[in-house]
Each structure stands twice: as C-alpha cells, then as structure tokens.
Design an enzyme around this catalytic site. Structure first.
Site, mmCIF file in Angstrom:
data_model
loop_
_atom_site.group_PDB
_atom_site.id
_atom_site.type_symbol
_atom_site.label_atom_id
_atom_site.label_comp_id
_atom_site.label_asym_id
_atom_site.label_seq_id
_atom_site.Cartn_x
_atom_site.Cartn_y
_atom_site.Cartn_z
ATOM 1 N N HIS B 124 0.857 -0.758 0.302
ATOM 2 C CA HIS B 124 -0.019 -0.327 0.171
ATOM 3 C C HIS B 124 1.096 1.129 0.335
ATOM 4 O O HIS B 124 0.975 1.852 -1.325
ATOM 5 C CB HIS B 124 -0.817 -0.194 1.188
ATOM 6 C CG HIS B 124 -2.006 1.375 1.328
ATOM 7 N ND1 HIS B 124 -2.069 1.901 2.588
ATOM 8 C CD2 HIS B 124 -2.505 1.840 0.652
ATOM 9 C CE1 HIS B 124 -2.927 2.570 2.419
ATOM 10 N NE2 HIS B 124 -3.267 2.524 0.668
ATOM 11 N N CYS B 148 -0.368 0.632 9.677
ATOM 12 C CA CYS B 148 -0.570 1.769 9.132
ATOM 13 C C CYS B 148 -1.643 1.720 8.592
ATOM 14 O O CYS B 148 -2.385 2.789 8.922
ATOM 15 C CB CYS B 148 -0.038 2.289 8.280
ATOM 16 S SG CYS B 148 2.495 2.053 8.574
ATOM 17 N N HIS B 149 -2.290 0.940 7.616
ATOM 18 C CA HIS B 149 -4.021 1.829 7.134
ATOM 19 C C HIS B 149 -4.741 0.164 7.528
ATOM 20 O O HIS B 149 -5.777 0.603 6.326
ATOM 21 C CB HIS B 149 -3.164 2.030 5.719
ATOM 22 C CG HIS B 149 -2.538 2.551 5.702
ATOM 23 N ND1 HIS B 149 -1.330 3.250 5.240
ATOM 24 C CD2 HIS B 149 -3.018 4.804 6.255
ATOM 25 C CE1 HIS B 149 -1.081 4.187 5.625
ATOM 26 N NE2 HIS B 149 -2.210 5.256 6.282
ATOM 27 N N GLY B 150 -4.151 -0.934 8.050
ATOM 28 C CA GLY B 150 -5.150 -1.557 7.821
ATOM 29 C C GLY B 150 -5.061 -2.927 7.120
ATOM 30 O O GLY B 150 -6.182 -3.662 6.357
ATOM 31 N N PRO B 163 -6.717 -1.864 2.194
ATOM 32 C CA PRO B 163 -6.721 -1.260 0.262
ATOM 33 C C PRO B 163 -5.367 -1.214 -0.017
ATOM 34 O O PRO B 163 -4.957 -1.030 -1.065
ATOM 35 C CB PRO B 163 -6.045 0.215 1.710
ATOM 36 C CG PRO B 163 -5.293 -0.350 3.118
ATOM 37 C CD PRO B 163 -5.683 -1.626 3.682
#
Lengths: 287, 184, 436
Positions: B124, B148-150, B163
């Site tokens: 990502h 960080c963003h799953g 993501p």
C-alpha cells in the site's frame, strides 16, 4: 584645490615611505643571502619509452597492463599500502568478469562482524567491499614501518606533482649516490633505516626497494623486470586514482566538437546581425 | 536610420541569414538540452548503491514457523520456513477470490518446498507489516498485518483485505546450496 | 531609465498582453537585456565579460547545488564523499571538475572585467555605484571561493583555512578571540567545515542579489564604451538584442570551448596536487598557497617580512603580520576609492597617453604578483613581491592622482558615431542631447 591636493600627496608620500621602510629587511636579506647547500633531489621525473597507453587526449586503458598492475599491487604493495577508495567490484572495469571479481574479492580478508556474537572477525571479501587496509590504524602502521606511514595509494598519482611519472620514477629511483653531488655536500649520508631514492623529495625514503626483478610471476607470461612492473603498477594506480579518466577524455572530444560547431554558427550569426553596423572601406552612412 | 544598410541586402540575403540564425539558436538549444542529461541522471542511484544489490541468508537454523528478518536493498526482508499446516492451508485457497491471484507454488518458486522469501514492505504505502516476529499481530488471515492502514495478508503473503493492491513482493533469489539463499 | 529612442515593449500575443498587465516580467527582461536596452554601438570584446561572469555565476550555482546533493560536511567523511562523487555518482566526476574549474574561469572572467574597468575608467561618474557594487561582488566572490576550497577537506583545504583564518588573529586585542570564534575551535575542525559549507551555499545567492543591483545601477546611465564619450543620439547605439546577444552568444561559445578543454583534458592543471591528500592537522605541506586567483593578494600578504618601525628608533608601530593583513585587505578596499583617486575628466585610457603607459606597467605589476603569490617564500621572490607590492600601492595612491592632474589628454571624438564611422553629419552635432 592645490592645497588640498598637496595635503593628500604629502600624506600618501609619508605612508609610502613608511611602507617602503618596512620592506627594507627583505631587501637586505636579498643582498646578503644565506642559503645552505644541500643535496637536491631529481625534480624531473622519467617516463617509460613510448609513454603510457592512457597518455594524451586519445589515450585508452591497456586492460592487460592494468591486470598485471593489479597483480603487483596485490602481491607486493598491499602488504603495507591501503587502497581505500577502490572496491573489488571496480575490478570489472579493468576487464575481469563478474565471477572473477567475486572470486578475487573472496581471496582477500576484510574486517567483518560475526553474526552470532557480534565479535570482530575476518571474513572473505564481497564485490561490494572496499580494499582492506593492511593495518588496523595509523599507530599500528607506523609501529610496523619504523615510524613511517605508508600512504594510501588510491590517489597517489594525483596527489603528487606529475604524479604518474613520479610513481614510475620513484619505483626505479633506488640508484647509487652521484659522487659529484656527494662531493658538493660532504655531510650527506643516508640515515640507518632509510633508503637513498633520488626521486623522493628529501632523498631518503623509508620504503625499501620493492620491485626486484621477478618478485611477481605474471599470469600472462610477461617478464617481470623492474621497469615492466614499475610501468604496470603505475598504470594500475593511475586507473585507481581516476577510473573515469578515459571516459572523461572521450566525452571531451564530443563536447568540444559540438561547441566548436556551435561557436562557428554563433559567429556567423553574429557577423550577419552586425553586417551594416560596422564601418567598411568606402562605406557611406545613409542616415 | 542605421538599419538601411541591413535592408539593402534583404532581397537576396534573407534566406541565408535566417538559416544561420536558426542553426545558431538550434545549437544553443541542443547544447542546453543535452546538459540536462547529466544534471538529471546524477540523481539516479549511484554505482555503489546499484552494486550493493545481493544479500545472502543462511536458513539452516530456521525451524518451521520461524522467520528471519534481513535487509535487502535497504529494505526489510522476511525469510520464513512455512509449517506443513500452513502449506496445506495455503494450497487450498481459491485463487479466483484473490485480489492478486498467485498460487503458493508461484510464490515459493521452483524446487523450493517451504522457504517463503518476501520483502517486508506493505504494497500500500510502504510500512513494515507485522507477523514475522514472535507474538506479533498476524491479522485476520494468520499471516501478516500492516498496522498503518489495516492491510491483511495470509500466510503466503497474499493480500486478502485492506487497501494494499498487490501481494508482498517476492524478490529474485536462488539457492546457493542447501542452506544459503542469495537474494538479488 | 532609458534613452528616448529605446524600443518599447509591445506584446502581440494575447497571453503576453495579459502577462504584461499582471506581472510585467517579460517587459523587465526586454528592457534589461533585450531589444529595449540601447547600448553603444562601439563596444569591443572587453565588454563581453560582464555577461560571461553572469553565466559562470549561474553555472556555479547549478553545479554547486548538485554537488551539495552528494556531499557531506563532516571531517570524517568529507574527503571520501568527494571520491564518492568522483567514482559512484552518475557524471559526478564531470560535476566536480566543472565546479572546481568553473570557479577558476569565473575569476578569470572577473579579472578581465575589472581590468576593462581600470583601462576605460568605468568607475568614473556617473557610474561610481556600479563600480562600488562590483567591488562588493568581488569581495563576496573571494569569501565564497575560499570557503568552497575548504570543503574537499584535503591538505590545502585545511592549511588554507588555517592560514587565512589566522590572518584575523593579527588584529590587535580582539584578534585571537575573533579567530577562535570564526573557526569554532583552536584549529579548523568539524564546526569550521560545517559553517563554511553553510556559508558557501548561502553566499552565491547574496552575490546574485548584488549582481542584480549591479545591473540595475548599470541601466541608469547605460553602458560605457571604449571612447568614454557618452551616448548622444540614436545612431550612437544599437539595441542589446540582437546585436549584443549575438556577440555575447558566440563569444560564450568560444570561452566554453576553452573551458571544456580544461575540464575534460586538464582538470587538475589549475589545482594543487596536495589537495588530493586528506587533511592532516599534524603535517603541513611543503608549500601552502591558495588557488591561483588569490595569488596577487597572497603575494602582498607575504611581502611584509619586517615590522613597521619609526626610523632609527626601533619603536614598532605595526607588526609585520598585521601589516601584511592590512595591506592585503587594503589592496582591494582601495578600489572603493578609485572613482575619487583618478579625477581625470577623460574616461578612456586610449585618449590618455600618460595613463596608458602606467596602466600597462600596472598590468605587468599584477602579472608579477600573480606569479610571485604562487612562488616559494624564499629569495629572490620575497624581494620581488615587495617591489611589486610597493608599486601596486604607488600606482593607486600616488601615480593615478598625479597623472590625472598633469596629463594632457588627446582630443576626443565628437560622438560614438564619429568614432565608428569616421565622420558624423554636422546637423546632429547641435541637435541631439542625452535623454537623461
């Protein structure tokens, strides 16, 4: 006006006299020189017959010679001299294949860290490693060399005046003392532990003669005379000092050629622009 | 006007004059443009960076289920010996349902039964996913999880949720011998 | 300002019209170095060096910014970083040599520019401010070049830094603390290298600012010219573009060819071999000299070997060391007073027979100082530099003021047009007046 000018000149005159007065000691020193006689070294270096392959604007590397020079460095010089800005991977530039470089690097021991306990160990070199120094630090280097420090050789051909020829000359400079010069400076003698070398700036060098005939056996069969080895190591060190030397000269031809054309067209354009603005013979200004 | 002299040779001189000016300006333009090449390329990776492109990893002491964290081209590298259960489970995953379809065999490479080599860089935005170390959060698919963003990766490093667009990158590597892998 | 007959900027393209209303930058350029700037038609090649100097300033800034991307100002690694640039960075060798030799060419061009000013008295009214700003630019250049030479952290870098910062130690009372403060220690060290890097990066932009002022000041009276006769009417001038853009352009090509020759075939010829040895605070090179462009001033510094005493009393007025420092700085600060030292009403040296002789003697004197500054500090060079130094000061302080008083100049041409074409039509002789 006259008074002011006179005043200025008077002041400047006094200043001038005082300045000249302060320059007097130098003048006296010049009139009565006290220059000692000393044994002078050879400032003029020698060059190999026919020069080096990389000499001149059209020079190229002789990779065979560079490889022989590398062999001399590895088997002779590297015992005392480091080559710290050169990496094993750079050897590819002098004609070794990637596999040969990998094998060559592995034949050197470089400082490393044991991955298990973190202790400092020696490990075989990798292509990305730099050439290792023969000594751990300056103190050790001096301790092994009668308090002289063997210089790093990477830039030696650039770090001396006329460096390429200096290295070549120095390698062959272990000659006999000239009896005439000896007579002129009778106090001259080579101290113990030093060696007479007429191309070294103070005549006596701490490095013993190295390139004794046959000290290396060239893998390409070339006869290892002192002269041959001096040439080869000089060529190798020139490459080590500036690997981009030949690329630089080749780029230079191209750039200069381009600029000459550009300048020519620029000049013609300039001439055309100015035609009519310059005075010519019999020109009549039509205003 | 002083320009009269110019006008006098305009009739027959105009072509030659223009040609000269165009040539001169073109030369200046080409020269200026070619100077840009070294100015731009000097920012590309330097020779020492390009050369430092292989890393050797010794996997002899690696037990099934364990991972080694290494460094490859200045980035984290995960080398993991997969357990038989993981291998079996990963082989059963339906490739059709994956965002970036890759079989376990494709990720391991030929002649490699269980050593999974991948870059520890979330696809990502480049964080280091958790899951390679003991006791780290392995995410919903029992593989890797980027906090960080799953993004959730499975045990074979394939993106399953979140993501990230692609699976964890597998660098080029080869077995030097039974125990040593050379990456790059 | 401009002359009444100057071309005026009239954009036709709608975008340029819009631009001219919002931000008249194209107009500024047009009037500064374009067709809107009328320039005397008789400029010779000595007038090319201003544009060339501007080119080399930009060239140095561009190559310098690139080098800064790869350099590290730390005494442990600085020398190795230069080798990294030379070996590993793509075209790094080209950037390094172009920047090092670019500095040399910048100074070469600037010296020719300054000597143009000396010969044609470009410093005289109404152009004093241009000259004063020029001297400021030269001083800034010297500081920048000096600090730049320290950055490779070779032997000459270190010892040059030590010697030059040592000059400040000669100042009475505050000298030593000032020196320690400048260096940030007792000898050049990591702090010194870092502050020099910072200032070396900053100063070129200060120079750029000063250059903008210099050019601005130039556009108020307009360019001088080889006759020294001011512009009177339109036939005296040509528009800067295309006449001088073409002339500067092809001449730039010529100088760049020469520059390329040095960069590609003799990049170390203007440098010192010792600077390829890493700095060693414990070992001084046999001969410490600055880069060649500082030689004249270094020669003046070294010329003072004796204290200045009151004759026959032995009372020391100024010690030799301080005297050398004063003389060195004084030799350049003197240029600030030049417009008022030379009061001759005639500008051009070509019309001043006596001045011209002394000008050429001065050129020889400067050439001698150039040679002596790089020579060993031994006889006969010391006494020669003393004579040359004395003449340098005599020239500016005594000869110029006297010559300008007693000299009988040659007859000046009536106008630039007459100087170029050999005649000027009589009608114009009474009519035209300078616009401002």
């Amino acid at each position: 006006m006259t008074i002011r000018l006179g005043g200025i000149l008077f002041g400047l005159g006094i200043t001038g006299v005082l300045l000249l007065w302060s320059l007097l000691p130098g003048a006296l020193n010049f009139a009565f020189p006290t220059k000692p006689d000393y044994y002078a070294f050879q400032e003029k270096n020698i060059a190999p017959e026919g020069g080096f392959s990389f000499d001149g604007p059209l020079g190229t590397w002789d990779t065979q010679q560079l490889q022989r020079g590398y062999q001399v460095y590895k088997e002779v010089c590297s015992a005392c001299h480091s080559l710290k800005f050169v990496a094993f991977r750079n050897l590819q530039e002098i004609g070794y294949t990637e596999a040969e470089v990998r094998a060559e690097a592995a034949s050197w021991e470089v400082p490393g860290i044991d991955p298990k306990d973190g202790s400092v160990v020696k490990r075989p070199g990798l292509p990305t490693d730099m050439f290792p120094s023969p000594y751990a630090n300056e103190v050790e280097a001096r301790a092994f060399n009668n308090n002289a420090l063997p210089p790093d050789l990477t830039l030696i051909t650039k770090a001396r005046n006329d460096g390429v020829h200096y290295v070549y000359s120095l390698m062959q400079g272990y000659n006999e003392v000239d009896p005439e010069d000896q007579a002129k400076s009778p106090d001259f003698e080579t101290p113990a532990g030093l060696y007479f070398n007429e191309y070294f700036y103070n005549i006596n060098i701490a490095m013993p003669p190295q390139l004794l005939d046959g000290i290396v056996t060239y893998s390409d069969g070339t006869e290892a005379t002192e002269e041959q080895m001096a040439q080869d190591i000089t060529a190798f060190l020139t490459w080590a000092g500036e690997p981009t030397l030949i690329k630089r000269k080749q780029t230079g031809w191209f750039v200069i050629g381009f600029l000459l054309f550009a300048t020519f067209f620029g000049f013609m354009s300039y001439k055309t622009v100015w035609a009519g603005k310059k005075k010519k013979k019999g020109d009549v200004e039509l205003v | 006007m002083a320009t009269t002299a110019d006008n006098m040779n305009t009739e027959d001189g105009v072509r030659r004059r223009d040609w000269i000016h165009i040539a001169a300006v073109s030369f200046a333009g080409v020269g200026g443009a070619s100077v840009l090449y070294p100015l731009v390329s000097q920012m590309a990776p330097t020779a020492d960076v390009l050369a430092a492109s292989t890393t050797d990893v010794d996997v002899s002491a690696l037990e099934p289920g364990q991972s080694i964290k290494g460094v490859f081209r200045d980035q984290p590298l995960f080398v993991k010996r997969m357990t038989p259960e993981e291998i079996a489970e990963m082989q059963e995953v339906d490739l059709g349902g994956l965002r970036d379809a890759e079989s376990l065999e494709q990720r391991l490479g030929e002649g490699n039964a269980d050593i999974l080599v991948q870059l520890g860089v979330c696809t990502h935005l480049g964080c280091v996913p958790l899951g390679a170390g003991e006791g780290e959060d392995k995410g919903e698919f029992d593989g890797y999880f980027c906090p960080c963003h799953g993004s959730h990766y499975d045990a074979a490093g394939r993106i399953r949720k979140g993501p990230a667009p692609t699976n964890l990158a597998v660098p080029e590597f080869a077995f030097q011998n039974e125990n040593v892998i050379r990456i790059g | 300002m401009s002359f009444a007959w100057a071309n005026s900027y009239e954009p036709k393209n709608p975008f340029m019209v819009w631009m001219d209303e919002k931000l008249p930058l194209p107009r500024l350029v047009y009037n500064a170095i374009g067709a809107g700037y009328p320039v005397p038609r008789n400029l010779n090649y000595m007038w090319n060096f201003g544009v060339l100097a501007g080119f080399f300033l930009v060239f140095q800034i561009v190559t310098g910014i690139i080098l800064a991307m790869h350099y590290a100002a730390n005494t442990d690694v600085a020398f190795g970083q230069i080798e990294h640039i030379m070996r590993n960075v793509n075209y790094g060798w080209l950037m390094k040599y172009a920047h090092a030799n670019g500095a040399s060419f910048f100074f070469m061009v600037i010296y020719l520019h300054i000597f143009r000013g000396f010969y044609y008295s470009s410093y005289k009214a109404p152009r004093e401010m241009i000259w004063l700003l020029g001297v400021v630019i030269f001083l800034l250049m010297m500081a920048t070049a000096f600090m730049g030479y320290v950055l490779p952290w070779g032997q000459m870098s270190f010892w040059g830094a030590k010697v030059i910062t040592g000059l400040f130690g000669a100042i009475p009372f505050i000298g030593e603390p000032l020196q320690v403060w400048l260096v940030g220690g007792y000898a050049p060290n990591n702090s010194t290298l870092n502050r020099f890097f910072s200032l070396h990066f900053l100063l070129p932009f200060v120079i750029l600012g000063a250059v903008i002022l210099h050019v601005w000041a130039l556009h108020i009276p307009g360019s001088s010219n080889p006759t020294g006769v001011e512009v009177k009417k339109e036939s005296d001038t040509v528009p800067f573009h295309p006449y001088y853009t073409a002339k500067d352009g092809w001449f730039l090509g010529l100088v760049l060819t020469l520059f390329a020759f040095v960069v590609f075939f003799a990049p170390n010829a203007l440098g010192h071999a010792e600077n390829w040895i890493e700095a060693n605070p414990l070992s001084t090179p046999a001969l410490i000299v600055p880069e060649w462009y500082f030689y004249p001033f270094y020669a003046i510094l070294r010329a003072f070997t004796g204290d200045l005493t009151i004759p026959f009393t032995g009372i020391v007025l100024i010690e030799a060391k301080l005297l050398g420092v004063i003389a060195m700085f004084g030799s350049i600060l003197l240029w600030f007073f030049l417009p008022w030292l030379d009061k001759s009403p005639v500008r051009s040296g070509s019309y001043r027979p006596m001045f011209r002789i002394f000008f050429w003697i001065f050129v020889i004197d400067m050439a001698a100082l150039f040679y002596l500054g790089g020579a060993k500090a031994e006889e006969p060079y010391i006494v020669m530099s003393q004579i040359a130094t004395a003449w340098y000061f005599l020239h500016f302080l005594v000869i110029l003021p006297i010559v300008s008083q007693i000299e009988v100049p040659k007859a000046l041409p009536f106008s630039i047009t007459e100087a170029v074409l050999g005649k000027d039509e009589p009608a114009a002789q009474t009519a035209a007046e300078p616009a401002e």
